[in-house]
Scaffold this active site. Structure first.
Site, PDB file in Angstrom:
ATOM      1  N   SER A   1       0.954  -1.200   0.061  1.00  0.00           N
ATOM      2  CA  SER A   1      -0.123  -0.181   0.107  1.00  0.00           C
ATOM      3  C   SER A   1       0.921   1.255  -0.080  1.00  0.00           C
ATOM      4  CB  SER A   1      -0.920  -0.003   1.015  1.00  0.00           C
ATOM      5  OG  SER A   1      -1.614   0.956   1.083  1.00  0.00           O
TER       6      SER A   1
ATOM      7  N   LYS B   1      -0.274   7.237   0.603  1.00  0.00           N
ATOM      8  CA  LYS B   1      -1.589   8.040   0.144  1.00  0.00           C
ATOM      9  C   LYS B   1      -2.825   7.519   0.509  1.00  0.00           C
ATOM     10  CE  LYS B   1       0.942   9.643  -4.053  1.00  0.00           C
ATOM     11  NZ  LYS B   1       2.498   9.366  -3.472  1.00  0.00           N
TER      12      LYS B   1
ATOM     13  N   VAL C   1       9.576   5.537  -2.831  1.00  0.00           N
ATOM     14  CA  VAL C   1      10.816   4.471  -2.812  1.00  0.00           C
ATOM     15  C   VAL C   1      12.148   5.034  -3.867  1.00  0.00           C
ATOM     16  CG1 VAL C   1      11.723   2.247  -3.351  1.00  0.00           C
ATOM     17  CG2 VAL C   1       9.494   2.611  -2.326  1.00  0.00           C
TER      18      VAL C   1
ATOM     19  N   VAL D   1      10.522  10.192  -8.207  1.00  0.00           N
ATOM     20  CA  VAL D   1      11.108  11.555  -8.669  1.00  0.00           C
ATOM     21  C   VAL D   1      12.490  11.610  -9.013  1.00  0.00           C
ATOM     22  CG1 VAL D   1      11.584  12.316  -6.463  1.00  0.00           C
ATOM     23  CG2 VAL D   1      10.750  14.084  -8.232  1.00  0.00           C
TER      24      VAL D   1
ATOM     25  N   THR E   1       6.144  20.176  -8.236  1.00  0.00           N
ATOM     26  CA  THR E   1       4.757  20.535  -8.173  1.00  0.00           C
ATOM     27  C   THR E   1       4.580  21.953  -7.405  1.00  0.00           C
ATOM     28  OG1 THR E   1       4.479  19.046  -6.570  1.00  0.00           O
ATOM     29  CG2 THR E   1       4.075  18.230  -8.878  1.00  0.00           C
TER      30      THR E   1
ATOM     31  N   ARG F   1      -1.142  18.651  -9.018  1.00  0.00           N
ATOM     32  CA  ARG F   1      -1.970  17.998  -9.739  1.00  0.00           C
ATOM     33  C   ARG F   1      -3.330  17.696  -8.973  1.00  0.00           C
ATOM     34  NH1 ARG F   1       3.032  15.665 -11.081  1.00  0.00           N
ATOM     35  NH2 ARG F   1       2.972  14.365  -9.551  1.00  0.00           N
TER      36      ARG F   1
ATOM     37  N   GLU G   1      -3.539  15.780  -5.373  1.00  0.00           N
ATOM     38  CA  GLU G   1      -2.127  15.776  -5.081  1.00  0.00           C
ATOM     39  C   GLU G   1      -2.188  16.498  -3.489  1.00  0.00           C
ATOM     40  OE1 GLU G   1       2.482  15.651  -6.556  1.00  0.00           O
ATOM     41  OE2 GLU G   1       1.069  16.878  -7.439  1.00  0.00           O
TER      42      GLU G   1
END
Length: 214
Positions: A5, A8, A46, A53, A70, A137, A140
């Site tokens: 999981s 988020k 990770v 990223v 972002t 986004r 997010e």
């Protein structure tokens, strides 16, 4: 059986996070009714994995920029691939039958990570390589959470940096609710599907189509 999981899933604002939380609840349901040992691991970002990223920043730096971030205050929990693998193995072999998380310290500001990677590549941030703020986004968040307040209160350390969480039980009719989700998804009823997700995951705050668009 180990479910991977994500952070988020905690107070989710995206369908991805909400459905990951539904998966966690499904695992709790089956764990209470099966001889199979079901466990969940909740990951942060990770480092170096596909879609993370770091490879993106490397590619953007190699092209001469710009590096896209972002939001200037966006922070994320970061873990290494060995840490991620170790957590999965611990969940699968430990027999805890719970949700495991890795304590990753303070979340890292992504803008700082971008500047550090530019510097380590031999360039000067904002001079040789520019950084562009692209905007959050839809769905997010600025900051992710590893546990909800209720989960944190019920968690315990099982070894250094690893905590086991025993969350509240899933709804008794979780299987029927998931079947309804599948039916709504096949029918393409977006609004009803989001409402049904909120019913299963009360902490879910959907980003409606017009929100978060820049």
């Amino acid at each position: 059986f180990v479910l991977v999981s994500t952070d988020k899933a905690v107070n989710p604002t995206s369908v991805m996070g909400a459905t990951k939380r539904v998966a966690e609840l499904l695992l709790q349901h089956h764990a209470a009714r099966s001889r199979t040992c079901f466990s969940t691991v909740r990951f942060g970002n990770v480092l170096g994995s596909a879609g993370s990223v770091v490879p993106l920043f490397k590619e953007q730096i190699a092209r001469g920029g710009p590096v896209t971030v972002t939001h200037a205050e966006c922070r994320r929990y970061l873990m290494t691939i060995p840490e991620a693998v170790g957590l999965v193995l611990l969940a699968g072999l430990g027999g805890h039958g719970e949700l495991l998380i890795l304590e990753m310290g303070e979340p890292i500001r992504i803008l700082d990570l971008a500047r550090m990677m530019i510097s380590l590549s031999g360039h000067v941030p904002d001079k040789d390589i520019s950084i562009v703020i692209s905007g959050l986004r839809p769905g997010e968040k600025l900051d992710e959470e590893l546990m909800s307040a209720e989960e944190a209160a019920a968690s315990r350390e099982i070894r250094p940096k690893v905590r086991a969480v025993q969350g509240a039980p899933p709804p008794a009719d979780i299987l029927e609710r998931v079947i309804r989700l599948e039916t709504l998804a096949r029918g393409g009823d977006r609004a009803a599907l989001l409402d049904a997700l909120v019913e299963i995951v009360p902490g879910y705050t959907p980003a409606r189509p017009t929100e978060g668009v820049t």
